[in-house]
Scaffold this motif. Structure first.
Motif, PDB file in Angstrom:
ATOM      1  N   PHE A 106      33.883 -26.472 -24.376  1.00 44.53           N
ATOM      2  CA  PHE A 106      32.585 -27.169 -24.392  1.00 44.53           C
ATOM      3  C   PHE A 106      32.118 -27.422 -25.819  1.00 44.53           C
ATOM      4  N   SER A 143      28.526 -28.401 -27.313  1.00 49.59           N
ATOM      5  CA  SER A 143      27.513 -27.761 -26.472  1.00 49.59           C
ATOM      6  C   SER A 143      27.919 -26.314 -26.227  1.00 49.59           C
ATOM      7  N   TYR A 155      27.887 -22.762 -24.147  1.00 45.31           N
ATOM      8  CA  TYR A 155      27.636 -21.941 -22.955  1.00 45.31           C
ATOM      9  C   TYR A 155      28.157 -20.560 -23.296  1.00 45.31           C
ATOM     10  N   CYS A 170      25.768 -31.724 -20.230  1.00 46.95           N
ATOM     11  CA  CYS A 170      25.527 -30.799 -21.345  1.00 46.95           C
ATOM     12  C   CYS A 170      25.246 -31.530 -22.656  1.00 46.95           C
ATOM     13  N   LYS A 189      20.525 -30.537 -19.557  1.00 49.02           N
ATOM     14  CA  LYS A 189      21.352 -29.328 -19.543  1.00 49.02           C
ATOM     15  C   LYS A 189      20.536 -28.107 -19.103  1.00 49.02           C
TER      16      LYS A 189
END
Ligand code: PLP
Length: 380
Positions: free
Chosen positions: A75, A81, A83, A214, A220
């Motif tokens: 990601f 992005s 996570y 995202c 998001k």
């Protein structure tokens, strides 16, 4: 004793029906969405290695940590992005289980869930089993563009969730950045959860970019992404996928996940974690499938089927209205039985079984299979 069905209107899925018919009549099967070629031997070897080195007991409830880390890295690499692998990613038994658990974690009786038709077939039963109400918006062939004004009109105080799917099965269309911005604007300052089914995120054609939720910070913050390793690494039978969401949403998801499945196939997770260390394992997918799309479409360009090239996924829809006015389910069956080629009729994904005379063909097949299928289509 009489048992009242909780899902009285659910029938056998069209995938089971068409694959069954294809087998019975020895037809080329471009119906169900799975490759007829082997996944990378390196991945198979890594899973075998994981089994041989002891990854045979329960994985952690959210999944093997190395795999969650590999997903987090992906990601970061693709979308910039983040996570958190500890608290914002869960490995699931395919995207299907992730979708079911997202819906179950949030949808209560009488909550409304907006779905865009044609829609992948597991959304609606998952909403209904939880007492929720699907609110459908029918997209128009051949462009399948979302009219966001219509979405705004269908939104109400009862709207709990909106489900989107880009790249889109079955139409092969993708959302633009403008679509995502519109969705972000519509859901801003609401409690609506967005379920973004992104199982075909790595299969986007013609240099376009996948528009993941995202990439849009406000979106998001209210969204789940569901994903499928089966689609990405050509092994749908392994039924392994994942979902990601901000921590507070993921906590609710895991309350369902831990009692639905607890954890999923551990050696496959470890094998995938090792395999994904090399981003080239998924970065070349668009090019690989675009070559198949182009081969298939080039071969059938003079046939009587009409089409717009698929923008993503490994599906191509073909309009047969110049050939016959038969109901699409009947025509798909006849094409299988009489001509030896199985496909999926689009009406089964539409609101009120709307029939636009369109069939879906899966081109995740060897070049040889695609050539044989094209030969059949060209003779019609
Ligand atoms: C749009 C979409 N979502 C979800 C799934 C399910 O994925 P999985 O096989 O990982 O459960 C599929 C499979 O065809 C799909 O096309």
């Amino acid at each position: 004793m009489i048992h009242l069905s909780k899902l009285p209107n659910i029938e056998t899925t069209i995938f089971t029906i068409m694959s069954g018919l294809a087998n019975k009549h020895k037809a080329i099967n471009l119906s169900q969405g799975f490759p007829n070629f082997k996944s990378d031997q390196k991945l198979i070897d890594l899973v075998s290695k994981a089994m041989n080195s002891g990854y045979n007991q329960y994985a952690l409830m959210p999944g093997n940590m190395e795999l969650r880390e590999a997903i987090a890295k992906k990601f970061d690499l693709l979308y910039g992005s983040s996570y958190h692998p500890e608290s914002e990613i869960t490995i699931t038994a395919g995207a299907t289980q992730a979708i079911y658990d997202v819906i179950t974690a949030f949808v209560r009786a009488d909550d409304e869930v907006i779905i865009l038709k044609p829609a992948y077939d597991c959304y609606e039963p998952s909403i209904r089993i939880n007492g929720g109400k699907p609110v459908s918006i029918q997209l128009e062939a051949p462009n399948y563009q979302v009219d966001w004004n219509e979405v705004a009109q269908k939104m109400s105080s009862k709207t709990k969730m909106i489900i989107i799917n880009t790249p889109h099965n079955p139409s092969g269309t993708i959302f633009s950045e403008a679509d995502m911005l519109k969705l972000q604007e519509l859901t801003k300052n609401s409690n609506i959860i967005v379920l973004s089914d992104e199982v075909y995120e790595h299969i986007v054609f013609d240099g376009e970019k996948h528009q993941s939720v995202c990439l849009f910070p406000d979106l998001k913050s209210r969204s789940f992404i569901t994903a499928s390793f089966g689609k990405t690494f050509h092994n749908t039978g392994w039924k392994t996928g994942y979902c990601c969401a901000p921590k507070e949403l993921m906590e609710e998801f895991q309350k369902i996940h831990q009692f639905n499945v607890f954890s999923v196939n551990h050696p496959v997770q470890k094998g995938l974690a090792d395999y994904m260390q090399d981003p080239n394992t998924y970065l070349g997918l668009s090019e690989f499938f675009q070559a198949k799309r182009d081969l298939f479409l080039n071969l059938i360009k003079d046939s009587r089927f009409q089409f717009k090239p698929s923008q993503g996924t490994y599906f191509q829809v073909l309009d047969y209205s110049k050939i016959t006015q038969e109901y699409d389910v009947d025509y798909a069956k006849r094409l299988t039985i009489e001509n030896g080629l199985a496909s999926i009729p689009l009406s089964v994904f539409n609101e009120n079984k709307l029939d636009n005379k369109v069939l879906r063909f899966c081109f995740a097949k060897t070049d040889d299979t695609l050539k044989q299928a094209a030969d059949i289509l060209n003779k019609i």
